[in-house]
Design an enzyme around this catalytic site. Sequence first.
Site, PDB file in Angstrom:
ATOM      1  N   SER A  82       0.781  -1.292  -0.006  1.00  0.00           N
ATOM      2  CA  SER A  82       0.052  -0.065  -0.016  1.00  0.00           C
ATOM      3  C   SER A  82       0.733   1.313  -0.081  1.00  0.00           C
ATOM      4  CB  SER A  82      -0.756   0.025   1.449  1.00  0.00           C
ATOM      5  OG  SER A  82      -1.675  -1.148   1.450  1.00  0.00           O
TER       6      SER A  82
HETATM    7  N1  SAH Z   1      -0.463  -5.152   4.028  1.00  0.00           N
HETATM    8  C1  SAH Z   1       0.183  -5.511   2.854  1.00  0.00           C
HETATM    9  C2  SAH Z   1      -0.442  -5.296   1.563  1.00  0.00           C
HETATM   10  C3  SAH Z   1      -0.934  -6.314   0.830  1.00  0.00           C
HETATM   11  S1  SAH Z   1      -1.995  -6.253  -0.337  1.00  0.00           S
HETATM   12  C4  SAH Z   1       1.506  -4.659   2.791  1.00  0.00           C
HETATM   13  O1  SAH Z   1       1.974  -4.040   3.747  1.00  0.00           O
HETATM   14  O2  SAH Z   1       2.579  -5.032   1.864  1.00  0.00           O
HETATM   15  C5  SAH Z   1      -3.230  -7.130  -0.060  1.00  0.00           C
HETATM   16  C6  SAH Z   1      -2.930  -8.753   0.394  1.00  0.00           C
HETATM   17  O3  SAH Z   1      -3.916  -9.547   0.722  1.00  0.00           O
HETATM   18  C7  SAH Z   1      -2.342  -9.522  -0.996  1.00  0.00           C
HETATM   19  O4  SAH Z   1      -1.143 -10.103  -0.436  1.00  0.00           O
HETATM   20  C8  SAH Z   1      -3.327 -10.495  -1.088  1.00  0.00           C
HETATM   21  O5  SAH Z   1      -2.674 -11.828  -1.528  1.00  0.00           O
HETATM   22  C9  SAH Z   1      -4.165 -10.833   0.392  1.00  0.00           C
HETATM   23  N2  SAH Z   1      -5.359 -11.409   0.391  1.00  0.00           N
HETATM   24  C10 SAH Z   1      -6.315 -11.451  -0.348  1.00  0.00           C
HETATM   25  N3  SAH Z   1      -7.404 -12.087  -0.121  1.00  0.00           N
HETATM   26  C11 SAH Z   1      -6.944 -12.696   1.177  1.00  0.00           C
HETATM   27  C12 SAH Z   1      -7.675 -13.492   2.069  1.00  0.00           C
HETATM   28  N4  SAH Z   1      -8.818 -13.972   2.144  1.00  0.00           N
HETATM   29  N5  SAH Z   1      -7.040 -13.682   3.232  1.00  0.00           N
HETATM   30  C13 SAH Z   1      -5.669 -13.334   3.491  1.00  0.00           C
HETATM   31  N6  SAH Z   1      -4.991 -12.352   2.645  1.00  0.00           N
HETATM   32  C14 SAH Z   1      -5.762 -12.131   1.520  1.00  0.00           C
END
Ligand code: SAH
Length: 235
Positions: A82
């Site tokens: 993000s």
């Molecule tokens: N917080 C992260 C941003 C991640 S983007 C950072 O600091 O980099 C969102 C993430 O959510 C992705 O890695 C994606 O694979 C994950 N995601 C999507 N659906 C999900 C679910 N049902 N459970 C857990 N993670 C999930």
Amino acid sequence: MKLKILIVILAIFQFVYVSADIHFVKFRQKMVEKQIKARGVKNKRVLEALLKVERHKFVPKKYKNYSYEDYPLPIGYGQTISQPYIVALMTELIEPSPHDRVLEIGTGSGYQAAILAELCKEVYTVEIIPELANQAEKIFKELGYKNIKVRIGDGFYGWEEYSPFDGIIVTCAPEYIPEPLIKQLKEGGRMVIPVGDYFQELVLVRKVKGKIKKKKIIPVRFVPMKGDIERIKKD
Ligand code: SAH
């Protein structure tokens, strides 16, 4: 001759500066001033954590030099880390304190979890893509974080074993707020979650006397939540 010596000294200085990542300290200061403080994030501990955590260690090598820019970056598998401001805003909204136990859904690069680990007692983070979870776990180890637990799984169900949580940060967008996450929020707890399909709102949820209070914060754009939410309709 003197000029040659001077050039060599300058080159050594530059080498040490870049190889020791010292220039990133300045990038972080600028990021906090221009992107985060300027947009109204005030919580001192949150600002300190953003100054401290080396965001470039969570970003793929080819984007390293863009780590402190004002936008999200790809982290592989179609996912993104993000924008720094959004990380700061979400962290401030859950009012993290040193004795808190918090849950993150969507570990991704691990950056948000590391920020939380600086501010809270324990961080539990769930990621649905195993490769990302494993990579993040490796970085936490390298950086010496001992208060982050990673689980590969569907964050729709939260992490019941360690619930209830003082704070929950969801970094992928479901179309509605999953019931297990509401259940796993402690009385007085705060959850911040992007809700929606293409157009999403960042929603702050508070549990007060067993009741849920919701407040819309700003429009946002996160990757969608995958897994069972795609099959389970809200009742
Ligand atoms: N917080 C992260 C941003 C991640 S983007 C950072 O600091 O980099 C969102 C993430 O959510 C992705 O890695 C994606 O694979 C994950 N995601 C999507 N659906 C999900 C679910 N049902 N459970 C857990 N993670 C999930």
